[in-house]
Design a protein around this motif. Sequence first.
Motif, mmCIF file in Angstrom:
data_model
loop_
_atom_site.group_PDB
_atom_site.id
_atom_site.type_symbol
_atom_site.label_atom_id
_atom_site.label_comp_id
_atom_site.label_asym_id
_atom_site.label_seq_id
_atom_site.Cartn_x
_atom_site.Cartn_y
_atom_site.Cartn_z
ATOM 1 N N ASN A 1 46.363 164.352 8.701
ATOM 2 C CA ASN A 1 47.592 164.317 8.093
ATOM 3 C C ASN A 1 46.791 163.809 6.570
ATOM 4 O O ASN A 1 46.656 162.596 6.436
ATOM 5 C CB ASN A 1 48.524 163.538 8.430
ATOM 6 C CG ASN A 1 49.948 163.473 7.851
ATOM 7 O OD1 ASN A 1 49.916 163.977 6.514
ATOM 8 N ND2 ASN A 1 51.003 162.979 8.004
ATOM 9 N N PRO A 2 47.010 164.648 5.599
ATOM 10 C CA PRO A 2 46.431 164.078 4.166
ATOM 11 C C PRO A 2 47.265 163.071 3.634
ATOM 12 O O PRO A 2 46.656 162.454 2.633
ATOM 13 C CB PRO A 2 46.713 165.341 3.393
ATOM 14 C CG PRO A 2 47.526 166.077 4.070
ATOM 15 C CD PRO A 2 47.459 165.936 5.536
ATOM 16 N N ALA A 3 48.710 162.830 4.152
ATOM 17 C CA ALA A 3 49.368 161.748 3.678
ATOM 18 C C ALA A 3 49.011 160.501 4.290
ATOM 19 O O ALA A 3 49.216 159.400 3.633
ATOM 20 C CB ALA A 3 50.850 161.774 4.201
ATOM 21 N N LYS A 4 47.861 160.344 5.128
ATOM 22 C CA LYS A 4 47.427 159.082 5.522
ATOM 23 C C LYS A 4 46.085 158.970 5.455
ATOM 24 O O LYS A 4 45.295 160.043 5.404
ATOM 25 C CB LYS A 4 47.678 159.207 7.343
ATOM 26 C CG LYS A 4 49.235 158.966 7.520
ATOM 27 C CD LYS A 4 49.251 158.964 9.249
ATOM 28 C CE LYS A 4 50.776 158.802 9.585
ATOM 29 N NZ LYS A 4 51.026 158.893 10.791
ATOM 30 N N LYS A 5 45.399 157.687 5.415
ATOM 31 C CA LYS A 5 44.168 157.607 5.119
ATOM 32 C C LYS A 5 43.187 158.095 6.263
ATOM 33 O O LYS A 5 43.301 157.779 7.459
ATOM 34 C CB LYS A 5 43.788 156.234 4.622
ATOM 35 C CG LYS A 5 42.341 155.876 4.200
ATOM 36 C CD LYS A 5 42.407 154.637 3.570
ATOM 37 C CE LYS A 5 41.021 154.122 3.067
ATOM 38 N NZ LYS A 5 41.042 152.911 2.285
ATOM 39 N N ASN A 6 42.166 158.975 6.006
ATOM 40 C CA ASN A 6 41.385 159.634 6.883
ATOM 41 C C ASN A 6 40.028 158.988 7.417
ATOM 42 O O ASN A 6 39.512 158.857 8.318
ATOM 43 C CB ASN A 6 41.284 161.163 6.882
ATOM 44 C CG ASN A 6 42.167 162.053 6.868
ATOM 45 O OD1 ASN A 6 42.778 162.016 7.909
ATOM 46 N ND2 ASN A 6 42.567 162.650 5.788
ATOM 47 N N ILE A 7 39.624 158.213 6.208
ATOM 48 C CA ILE A 7 38.309 157.605 6.346
ATOM 49 C C ILE A 7 38.472 156.295 5.604
ATOM 50 O O ILE A 7 39.060 155.978 4.631
ATOM 51 C CB ILE A 7 37.261 158.192 5.263
ATOM 52 C CG1 ILE A 7 36.833 159.645 6.104
ATOM 53 C CG2 ILE A 7 36.160 157.368 5.007
ATOM 54 C CD1 ILE A 7 35.808 159.662 7.331
ATOM 55 N N GLN A 8 38.188 155.299 6.258
ATOM 56 C CA GLN A 8 37.923 153.734 5.607
ATOM 57 C C GLN A 8 36.471 153.385 6.064
ATOM 58 O O GLN A 8 36.149 153.342 7.222
ATOM 59 C CB GLN A 8 39.018 153.058 6.359
ATOM 60 C CG GLN A 8 38.725 151.584 5.852
ATOM 61 C CD GLN A 8 40.130 150.568 6.509
ATOM 62 O OE1 GLN A 8 41.164 151.109 6.606
ATOM 63 N NE2 GLN A 8 39.599 149.507 6.894
ATOM 64 N N ILE A 9 35.948 152.702 5.151
ATOM 65 C CA ILE A 9 34.285 152.133 4.808
ATOM 66 C C ILE A 9 34.419 150.820 4.668
ATOM 67 O O ILE A 9 34.919 150.492 3.669
ATOM 68 C CB ILE A 9 33.553 152.982 4.196
ATOM 69 C CG1 ILE A 9 33.522 154.522 4.819
ATOM 70 C CG2 ILE A 9 32.207 152.568 4.384
ATOM 71 C CD1 ILE A 9 32.958 155.708 3.549
ATOM 72 N N GLU A 10 34.027 150.005 5.485
ATOM 73 C CA GLU A 10 33.950 148.597 4.999
ATOM 74 C C GLU A 10 32.678 147.904 5.573
ATOM 75 O O GLU A 10 31.882 148.285 6.505
ATOM 76 C CB GLU A 10 35.049 147.896 5.675
ATOM 77 C CG GLU A 10 35.284 148.032 7.159
ATOM 78 C CD GLU A 10 36.558 147.350 7.906
ATOM 79 O OE1 GLU A 10 37.620 147.598 6.999
ATOM 80 O OE2 GLU A 10 36.455 147.093 9.124
ATOM 81 N N THR A 11 32.344 146.735 4.885
ATOM 82 C CA THR A 11 31.230 145.948 5.349
ATOM 83 C C THR A 11 31.739 145.079 6.398
ATOM 84 O O THR A 11 32.859 144.797 6.741
ATOM 85 C CB THR A 11 30.757 145.105 4.185
ATOM 86 O OG1 THR A 11 31.740 144.154 3.950
ATOM 87 C CG2 THR A 11 30.226 145.989 2.975
ATOM 88 N N THR A 12 30.557 144.491 7.210
ATOM 89 C CA THR A 12 30.904 143.758 8.396
ATOM 90 C C THR A 12 29.949 142.572 8.534
ATOM 91 O O THR A 12 28.863 142.817 8.111
ATOM 92 C CB THR A 12 30.845 144.220 9.860
ATOM 93 O OG1 THR A 12 30.896 143.556 10.879
ATOM 94 C CG2 THR A 12 29.341 145.144 9.923
ATOM 95 N N PRO A 13 30.220 141.284 8.568
ATOM 96 C CA PRO A 13 29.247 140.293 8.515
ATOM 97 C C PRO A 13 28.329 140.223 9.917
ATOM 98 O O PRO A 13 27.443 139.299 9.839
ATOM 99 C CB PRO A 13 30.245 139.012 8.508
ATOM 100 C CG PRO A 13 31.498 139.337 9.258
ATOM 101 C CD PRO A 13 31.544 140.893 8.998
ATOM 102 N N ARG A 14 28.569 141.124 10.718
ATOM 103 C CA ARG A 14 27.790 140.965 12.152
ATOM 104 C C ARG A 14 26.353 141.823 11.789
ATOM 105 O O ARG A 14 26.251 142.691 11.044
ATOM 106 C CB ARG A 14 28.519 141.996 13.107
ATOM 107 C CG ARG A 14 29.812 141.356 13.336
ATOM 108 C CD ARG A 14 30.466 142.089 14.481
ATOM 109 N NE ARG A 14 31.838 141.671 14.777
ATOM 110 C CZ ARG A 14 32.620 141.823 15.633
ATOM 111 N NH1 ARG A 14 32.015 142.215 16.966
ATOM 112 N NH2 ARG A 14 33.766 141.449 15.707
#
Length: 275
Positions: free
Chosen positions: A15-28
Amino acid sequence: MSQSSVDDQTCQVGNPAKKNIQIETTPRRVRVRVGGETIADSKEVLLLHERGHLPVYYFPESDVRKDLLSPSVHSTHCPLKGDASYWDIQVDGRVIENAVWSYPQPIPESEAIRGYLAFYWNKVDTWHEEEEEIFVHPRDPYKRVDAIASSRHIEIILNGVKLADSKRPVIVFETGVPVRYYLPKDDIRWELFAPSSLQTSCPYKGTATYLTANIDGQTYDNLVWSYQNPIPEIPKIAGLYAFYNEKVEVYVDGQREAEPKWFRSALDFFNASEV
């Protein structure tokens, strides 16, 4: 789930109204091993969340042993990330085809993964977060698993036959998964069950073994699972048994629960795997 479906080959636009991709850093710190070689080792991995998919670790190129990789002619396209290039892994005469991918020219929305590489989980031998081996897929920081002791009255019925009756369940509440009721062995009609050869792994609970039921001459494969030695984070379910809510009738305090409307059961998602 087939290995190829983790990333590009089943990439779909939601659904283009919702975020399809999320990219984040991780401390692991995350490591990947093949044979006796550590092929990736990084304290600066990215965790990519894509709607409808498991989370994926992306490693900076500088933290990957590219001397153990050879370019592949394989390529795929994902509308959420761009055109992917692939590499084979070559270690000690062993070749693992198309085990690694990257997006050399990602689309603007996924620019953060430029210069990063990802590995198909089951094409390498082991994964580690810090000094602990992890299984199946990266543990999602937005997923919660709570195991809570309860006095609810749980009855399990299949085709008119009561399989279990307990007032001392441990109830497991897991993000995105049907509620599961873990019952003591003594509250289950043990004479109806026999061990199965199936074993599966869960990154949040450990390794599960299974039981097959035989009721009035009919066999129900892998109907029940148990974590005899769960990972330290969830000790309350050790030695208890859970039924697939989708395959039996579950009564809680005398009220039948609705069948879960859940589109990913473990047996479908991981080719016989408990969640």
